[in-house]
Design a protein around this motif. Structure first.
Motif, PDB file in Angstrom:
ATOM      1  N   MET A 114       0.818  -1.205   0.000  1.00 23.55           N
ATOM      2  CA  MET A 114       0.000   0.000   0.000  1.00 23.55           C
ATOM      3  C   MET A 114       0.859   1.266   0.000  1.00 23.55           C
ATOM      4  N   ARG A 115       1.949   1.213   0.767  1.00 22.29           N
ATOM      5  CA  ARG A 115       2.844   2.368   0.832  1.00 22.29           C
ATOM      6  C   ARG A 115       3.471   2.639  -0.531  1.00 22.29           C
ATOM      7  N   ARG A 116       3.798   1.569  -1.248  1.00 17.92           N
ATOM      8  CA  ARG A 116       4.370   1.738  -2.590  1.00 17.92           C
ATOM      9  C   ARG A 116       3.381   2.445  -3.526  1.00 17.92           C
ATOM     10  N   VAL A 117       2.109   2.065  -3.391  1.00 15.46           N
ATOM     11  CA  VAL A 117       1.073   2.689  -4.230  1.00 15.46           C
ATOM     12  C   VAL A 117       1.002   4.182  -3.952  1.00 15.46           C
ATOM     13  N   PHE A 118       1.010   4.550  -2.652  1.00 15.92           N
ATOM     14  CA  PHE A 118       0.954   5.970  -2.283  1.00 15.92           C
ATOM     15  C   PHE A 118       2.203   6.707  -2.740  1.00 15.92           C
ATOM     16  N   ASN A 119       3.349   6.036  -2.645  1.00 19.95           N
ATOM     17  CA  ASN A 119       4.595   6.667  -3.118  1.00 19.95           C
ATOM     18  C   ASN A 119       4.549   6.928  -4.620  1.00 19.95           C
ATOM     19  N   LYS A 120       3.998   5.961  -5.363  1.00 20.94           N
ATOM     20  CA  LYS A 120       3.868   6.141  -6.816  1.00 20.94           C
ATOM     21  C   LYS A 120       2.894   7.276  -7.137  1.00 20.94           C
ATOM     22  N   LEU A 121       1.788   7.350  -6.363  1.00 16.13           N
ATOM     23  CA  LEU A 121       0.811   8.420  -6.580  1.00 16.13           C
ATOM     24  C   LEU A 121       1.421   9.796  -6.341  1.00 16.13           C
ATOM     25  N   GLU A 122       2.303   9.887  -5.331  1.00 20.07           N
ATOM     26  CA  GLU A 122       2.938  11.177  -5.022  1.00 20.07           C
ATOM     27  C   GLU A 122       3.824  11.646  -6.160  1.00 20.07           C
ATOM     28  N   ASN A 123       4.394  10.709  -6.907  1.00 14.62           N
ATOM     29  CA  ASN A 123       5.306  11.071  -7.995  1.00 14.62           C
ATOM     30  C   ASN A 123       4.594  11.349  -9.317  1.00 14.62           C
ATOM     31  N   ILE A 124       3.271  11.065  -9.364  1.00 12.00           N
ATOM     32  CA  ILE A 124       2.514  11.284 -10.597  1.00 12.00           C
ATOM     33  C   ILE A 124       2.228  12.772 -10.773  1.00 12.00           C
ATOM     34  N   ASN A 125       2.155  13.195 -12.013  1.00 11.47           N
ATOM     35  CA  ASN A 125       1.793  14.575 -12.347  1.00 11.47           C
ATOM     36  C   ASN A 125       0.443  14.913 -11.724  1.00 11.47           C
ATOM     37  N   ILE A 126       0.313  16.144 -11.226  1.00  9.62           N
ATOM     38  CA  ILE A 126      -0.897  16.542 -10.493  1.00  9.62           C
ATOM     39  C   ILE A 126      -2.164  16.396 -11.339  1.00  9.62           C
ATOM     40  N   LYS A 127      -2.045  16.611 -12.669  1.00  6.41           N
ATOM     41  CA  LYS A 127      -3.207  16.476 -13.549  1.00  6.41           C
ATOM     42  C   LYS A 127      -3.711  15.039 -13.558  1.00  6.41           C
ATOM     43  N   TYR A 128      -2.791  14.078 -13.708  1.00  2.00           N
ATOM     44  CA  TYR A 128      -3.187  12.670 -13.732  1.00  2.00           C
ATOM     45  C   TYR A 128      -3.619  12.195 -12.349  1.00  2.00           C
ATOM     46  N   LYS A 129      -3.010  12.778 -11.320  1.00  2.00           N
ATOM     47  CA  LYS A 129      -3.391  12.418  -9.958  1.00  2.00           C
ATOM     48  C   LYS A 129      -4.845  12.814  -9.692  1.00  2.00           C
ATOM     49  N   LEU A 130      -5.217  14.029 -10.090  1.00  2.49           N
ATOM     50  CA  LEU A 130      -6.603  14.478  -9.929  1.00  2.49           C
ATOM     51  C   LEU A 130      -7.564  13.635 -10.759  1.00  2.49           C
ATOM     52  N   PHE A 131      -7.115  13.265 -11.976  1.00  2.84           N
ATOM     53  CA  PHE A 131      -7.944  12.429 -12.846  1.00  2.84           C
ATOM     54  C   PHE A 131      -8.218  11.081 -12.182  1.00  2.84           C
ATOM     55  N   LEU A 132      -7.177  10.440 -11.650  1.00  3.36           N
ATOM     56  CA  LEU A 132      -7.333   9.126 -11.013  1.00  3.36           C
ATOM     57  C   LEU A 132      -8.198   9.218  -9.772  1.00  3.36           C
ATOM     58  N   ILE A 133      -7.982  10.231  -8.951  1.00  2.72           N
ATOM     59  CA  ILE A 133      -8.754  10.378  -7.716  1.00  2.72           C
ATOM     60  C   ILE A 133     -10.226  10.641  -8.029  1.00  2.72           C
ATOM     61  N   THR A 134     -10.477  11.547  -8.968  1.00  2.00           N
ATOM     62  CA  THR A 134     -11.871  11.875  -9.320  1.00  2.00           C
ATOM     63  C   THR A 134     -12.589  10.676  -9.924  1.00  2.00           C
ATOM     64  N   THR A 135     -11.900   9.972 -10.837  1.00  2.00           N
ATOM     65  CA  THR A 135     -12.495   8.772 -11.441  1.00  2.00           C
ATOM     66  C   THR A 135     -12.791   7.727 -10.379  1.00  2.00           C
ATOM     67  N   GLY A 136     -11.847   7.506  -9.470  1.00  2.00           N
ATOM     68  CA  GLY A 136     -12.031   6.537  -8.386  1.00  2.00           C
ATOM     69  C   GLY A 136     -13.217   6.883  -7.504  1.00  2.00           C
ATOM     70  N   LEU A 137     -13.379   8.162  -7.193  1.00  2.00           N
ATOM     71  CA  LEU A 137     -14.503   8.591  -6.355  1.00  2.00           C
ATOM     72  C   LEU A 137     -15.836   8.380  -7.058  1.00  2.00           C
ATOM     73  N   LEU A 138     -15.875   8.678  -8.360  1.00  2.00           N
ATOM     74  CA  LEU A 138     -17.120   8.482  -9.113  1.00  2.00           C
ATOM     75  C   LEU A 138     -17.491   7.010  -9.214  1.00  2.00           C
ATOM     76  N   ILE A 139     -16.482   6.163  -9.443  1.00  2.00           N
ATOM     77  CA  ILE A 139     -16.744   4.715  -9.500  1.00  2.00           C
ATOM     78  C   ILE A 139     -17.213   4.212  -8.140  1.00  2.00           C
ATOM     79  N   ALA A 140     -16.552   4.668  -7.074  1.00  2.00           N
ATOM     80  CA  ALA A 140     -16.940   4.269  -5.717  1.00  2.00           C
ATOM     81  C   ALA A 140     -18.379   4.700  -5.423  1.00  2.00           C
ATOM     82  N   LEU A 141     -18.743   5.922  -5.881  1.00  2.00           N
ATOM     83  CA  LEU A 141     -20.107   6.411  -5.678  1.00  2.00           C
ATOM     84  C   LEU A 141     -21.118   5.533  -6.417  1.00  2.00           C
ATOM     85  N   ALA A 142     -20.792   5.133  -7.654  1.00  2.00           N
ATOM     86  CA  ALA A 142     -21.691   4.265  -8.429  1.00  2.00           C
ATOM     87  C   ALA A 142     -21.867   2.912  -7.740  1.00  2.00           C
TER      88      ALA A 142
END
Length: 425
Positions: free
Chosen positions: A1-29
């Motif tokens: 899990m820590r590796r996943v968070f470390n990889k997320l921290e290194n991702i470009n902020i645009k793609y990070k927001l895209f992944l987080i927003t998509t994940g939240l929408l899927i979770a909501l569905a």
């Protein structure tokens, strides 16, 4: 899990927001799906049962006012509105209402393959005003339709999830792009400003260290009367010159720092730039005569601009000093001030003023034309202040002109350098 968070921290902020927003929408569905799948049947069963019990209580409270015919009418509308199977019997078991519901009420479990979970059964006594003995009322409410609806929802949900995923991904992409574009610009601007500040502080340390070391070494040599430093008069003079250089450097750094702190605090007013330039040229008459330079004036009278006068005066003064300092003897300093009309929807007589300060007999290598506005940059690699100054003059000029929103440019001609300023109204 820590590796996943470390990889997320290194991702470009645009793609990070895209992944987080998509994940939240899927979770909501998925959450909506789980709520429909598990809670809807239970909630609907309870809602139907409560509705039926309220209807029965209301019927029992008012039944003593009805006769048997009136009661049968009420039972008809009740069964129709709530999809109920109702049988009304007297004390002998004779069916007074619900003749067609006998099979449904008594044998529905066997004929339709139902079980007790698929229906709700109520048997109650009920009184009327034309019978001393209460009737028996049997009511069966089927619960099968909501279970069937739940099965339909369960089969449709994968398609709904796919559509939600596609819409969510598109929405997240648009959202991340729209939000992150100005955000990235702000972050990059702040990062660039922070890097400039760090470089500025580092260069200040170096610039201050050099004269302090020279002064300290000379004074120490004179104190201990060592070698060449025995000639105190000579080295006292050199130490004094170094302190003057240090003073000038500190003053320029204070000027730069003051401007950066008060950059947005401009006191704008209408200024006669023609008179201001003439005053500045006269101020440096001694330097011009010392280098036997000829001044060529091509200045239009009474040109006004809106600016912070002390700062614009400082900027133009620095440009004139540079023009004189870096020109060989017997050359020309050409100063042009003119205006050009331009079309405007608001006013027809709008104009922009242009100032050109040209010093002949010298050119600058093309590779240095952009760098020359960086703090502490000097073309002379020796970094001698006697020939190259502090390196803050043009940096301060650029800061002042940018804060006013004025366009400026430094370029070479055949045998000269021209500094141009466009004063926007």
């Amino acid at each position: 899990m820590r590796r996943v968070f470390n990889k997320l921290e290194n991702i470009n902020i645009k793609y990070k927001l895209f992944l987080i927003t998509t994940g939240l929408l899927i979770a909501l569905a998925i959450i909506i799906y789980m709520i429909l799948y598990f809670l809807l049947p239970t909630y609907y069963h309870k809602y139907k049962i409560d509705l039926l019990e309220n209807s029965i209580n209301e019927l029992c409270e008012n039944s003593s006012k009805y006769n048997t015919i009136h009661l049968q009418e009420r039972l008809y509308y009740m069964s129709k509105n709530q999809n109920l199977s109702i049988v009304l019997k007297n004390q002998n078991g004779k069916i007074l209402y619900g003749k067609n519901e006998i099979v449904l009420s008594r044998y529905s479990t066997y004929i339709l393959g139902k079980n007790k979970k698929n229906e709700y059964h109520v048997t109650i006594p009920i009184h009327t005003n034309d019978s001393m003995i209460p009737y028996t009322l049997d009511i069966i409410m089927p619960l099968q339709p909501i279970d069937e609806a739940n099965q339909v929802i369960r089969r449709l949900m994968p398609f709904i999830l796919i559509v939600a995923l596609i819409i969510g991904a598109i929405g997240a992409y648009i959202y991340s792009k729209v939000i992150t574009k100005p955000l990235i610009q702000i972050i990059e601007s702040e990062r660039e400003a922070e890097n400039r500040r760090k470089d500025f502080v580092a260069t200040i340390s170096h610039e201050l260290k050099t004269p302090i070391t020279i002064i300290s070494g000379q004074l120490e040599g004179m104190i201990y009367n060592i070698g060449k430093y025995k000639d105190r008069d000579t080295y006292l003079k050199k130490s004094y010159e170094s302190t003057q250089e240090l003073r000038d450097l500190v003053n320029e750094m204070i000027e730069v720092s003051k401007h950066e702190i008060l950059e947005s605090d401009l006191s704008l007013k209408k200024v006669n730039i023609s008179n201001l330039i003439e005053k500045l040229i006269k101020k440096h008459q001694f330097l011009l005569e010392e280098k036997n330079m000829n001044v060529v004036f091509k200045i239009e009278n009474d040109i006004y601009i809106k600016c912070d006068e002390p700062r614009i005066e400082k900027a133009i003064n620095n440009i004139i000093i540079n023009g004189i300092k870096y020109s060989p003897k017997d050359e020309n300093l050409i100063v042009r001030l003119y205006k050009k009309n331009y079309k405007s929807n608001k006013k027809s007589n709008q104009y922009r003023a242009y100032l050109e300060i040209e010093n002949t007999g010298i050119t600058i290598e093309e590779k240095y034309l952009e760098e020359i506005f960086n703090p502490f940059f000097r073309i002379e690699k020796s970094r001698s202040r006697k020939t190259g100054g502090s390196g803050l003059g043009l940096y301060l000029v650029s800061k002042i002109l940018k804060s006013h929103g004025y366009y400026y440019n430094l370029k070479n001609k055949e045998n000269s350098v021209v500094f141009t300023i466009e004063f926007k109204s």
